[in-house]
Design an enzyme around this catalytic site. Structure first.
Site, PDB file in Angstrom:
ATOM      1  N   HIS A  36       9.713   1.446   6.201  1.00 21.04           N
ATOM      2  CA  HIS A  36       9.361   1.133   7.593  1.00 21.04           C
ATOM      3  C   HIS A  36      10.039  -0.128   8.107  1.00 21.04           C
ATOM      4  CE1 HIS A  36       6.526   4.348   8.022  1.00 21.04           C
ATOM      5  NE2 HIS A  36       5.861   3.980   6.958  1.00 21.04           N
ATOM      6  N   ARG A  61      10.974  -1.372  -1.505  1.00 20.18           N
ATOM      7  CA  ARG A  61      10.310  -0.088  -1.266  1.00 20.18           C
ATOM      8  C   ARG A  61      11.363   0.850  -0.710  1.00 20.18           C
ATOM      9  NH1 ARG A  61       5.065   1.319   2.500  1.00 20.18           N
ATOM     10  NH2 ARG A  61       6.268   0.369   4.178  1.00 20.18           N
ATOM     11  N   ASP A  75      20.414  -0.641  -8.489  1.00 21.57           N
ATOM     12  CA  ASP A  75      21.822  -1.031  -8.633  1.00 21.57           C
ATOM     13  C   ASP A  75      22.147  -2.246  -7.763  1.00 21.57           C
ATOM     14  OD1 ASP A  75      22.251   1.008 -10.391  1.00 21.57           O
ATOM     15  OD2 ASP A  75      23.629   2.158  -9.121  1.00 21.57           O
ATOM     16  N   GLU A 128      -1.700   6.509  -1.045  1.00 15.33           N
ATOM     17  CA  GLU A 128      -1.965   6.258   0.377  1.00 15.33           C
ATOM     18  C   GLU A 128      -2.238   7.550   1.150  1.00 15.33           C
ATOM     19  OE1 GLU A 128       1.380   4.217   2.160  1.00 15.33           O
ATOM     20  OE2 GLU A 128       2.857   5.345   1.021  1.00 15.33           O
ATOM     21  N   ASP A 154      -1.754   4.211   5.864  1.00 10.62           N
ATOM     22  CA  ASP A 154      -1.656   5.653   5.639  1.00 10.62           C
ATOM     23  C   ASP A 154      -2.933   6.207   5.020  1.00 10.62           C
ATOM     24  OD1 ASP A 154       0.840   6.551   6.641  1.00 10.62           O
ATOM     25  OD2 ASP A 154       1.841   5.446   5.042  1.00 10.62           O
TER      26      ASP A 154
HETATM   27  C1  3PY Z   1       0.443   1.528   4.480  1.00  5.65           C
HETATM   28  O1  3PY Z   1      -0.500   0.759   4.698  1.00  5.65           O
HETATM   29  O2  3PY Z   1       0.381   2.753   4.572  1.00  5.65           O
HETATM   30  C2  3PY Z   1       1.732   0.979   4.083  1.00  5.65           C
HETATM   31  O3  3PY Z   1       2.564   1.714   3.607  1.00  5.65           O
HETATM   32  C3  3PY Z   1       2.003  -0.473   4.321  1.00  5.65           C
HETATM   33  O4  3PY Z   1       3.338  -0.678   4.651  1.00  5.65           O
HETATM   34 MG    MG Z   2       2.293   3.716   4.009  1.00  3.91          MG
END
Ligand code: 3PY
Ligand code: MG
Length: 232
Positions: A36, A61, A75, A128, A154
């Protein structure tokens, strides 16, 4: 606060110099967000190229749980990854396998200097979704997994609640306590995206250890408050 707590700062801006400076800002780890945040591969590589002292682990991430994306992040010099949207033990195992060279995993070996830096990178997977929550015991038991990390935005959306209600819940069926129990039983670390001070404190109070306490944007905003103070 126990010694075992590791407070993270989460970089979203995709700004190599700002991000490199955050390694010296007093947090225990730093993450570059390609899901994100505005980190394309060039920004990730530029951030690692500015790194001199290796003060704290710098994680990435990736945009998704894909071996090619995980391999590229490692890498580039990442000390580890936190992989989004993991919903089963098989998906967790795929994330670990993508992070390890054979025979343990399937990571491909590149010839560029630095690409073999982390022999045993840190691997976290994000729980999540409702499906991830249902499978959390098996996910946490994945061999060589270091961390289960909660994405509360999420997860609350998937469960049909709000972030603050999810955080407030400490009843017998509380999703966050269920995740903590799974981590404790499996002996892996439990982390969460707090991002604001009250939410970070609440995650720590619940028992999470690897908690994001700030974003790069909130670090800048905290500095901007100086203007108001100097004006009086
Ligand atoms: C979430 O809270 O879903 C996340 O992925 C935070 O970036
Ligand atoms: Mg998330």
């Amino acid at each position: 606060m126990t010694d075992d707590v590791r407070l993270g700062v989460w970089a979203m801006l995709g700004e190599p110099r700002t991000t490199a400076a955050l390694e010296h800002a007093g947090f225990d780890w730093l993450l570059l967000d390609q899901q994100h945040g505005h980190f394309d591969d060039a920004a990730v590589r530029a951030t690692f190229a500015l790194r001199r002292e290796h003060r704290v682990p710098v994680l990435v991430r990736p945009a998704a749980n894909r071996a090619d994306l995980i391999g590229r992040a490692l890498d580039a010099g990442a000390d580890g990854v936190i992989v989004p949207l993991v919903e089963s033990a098989e998906e967790a195992e795929a994330a670990v396998a993508a992070s390890r060279y054979p025979p343990r995993g399937i990571r491909s070996s590149g010839p560029l200097p630095g690409s073999d830096q982390a022999e045993r990178p840190f691997v976290g997977v994000m729980v999540e979704t409702a499906a991830g929550l249902a499978a959390v015991d098996a996910i946490a038991r994945t061999p060589d997994l270091d961390l289960v990390f909660v994405g509360p935005f999420d997860l609350s959306q998937s469960l049909g609640t709000t972030v603050d209600d999810l955080l407030a819940d400490d009843g017998p069926e509380a999703p966050l306590l269920r995740i903590l129990d799974a981590c404790r039983a499996a002996g892996v670390r439990a982390g969460a995206f707090g991002a604001t001070e009250p939410r970070a404190r609440r995650f720590l109070e619940l028992g999470f250890t690897d908690v994001v306490a700030a974003l790069d944007t909130s670090v800048l905003a905290a500095g901007a408050a100086i203007a108001a103070r100097v004006r009086g």
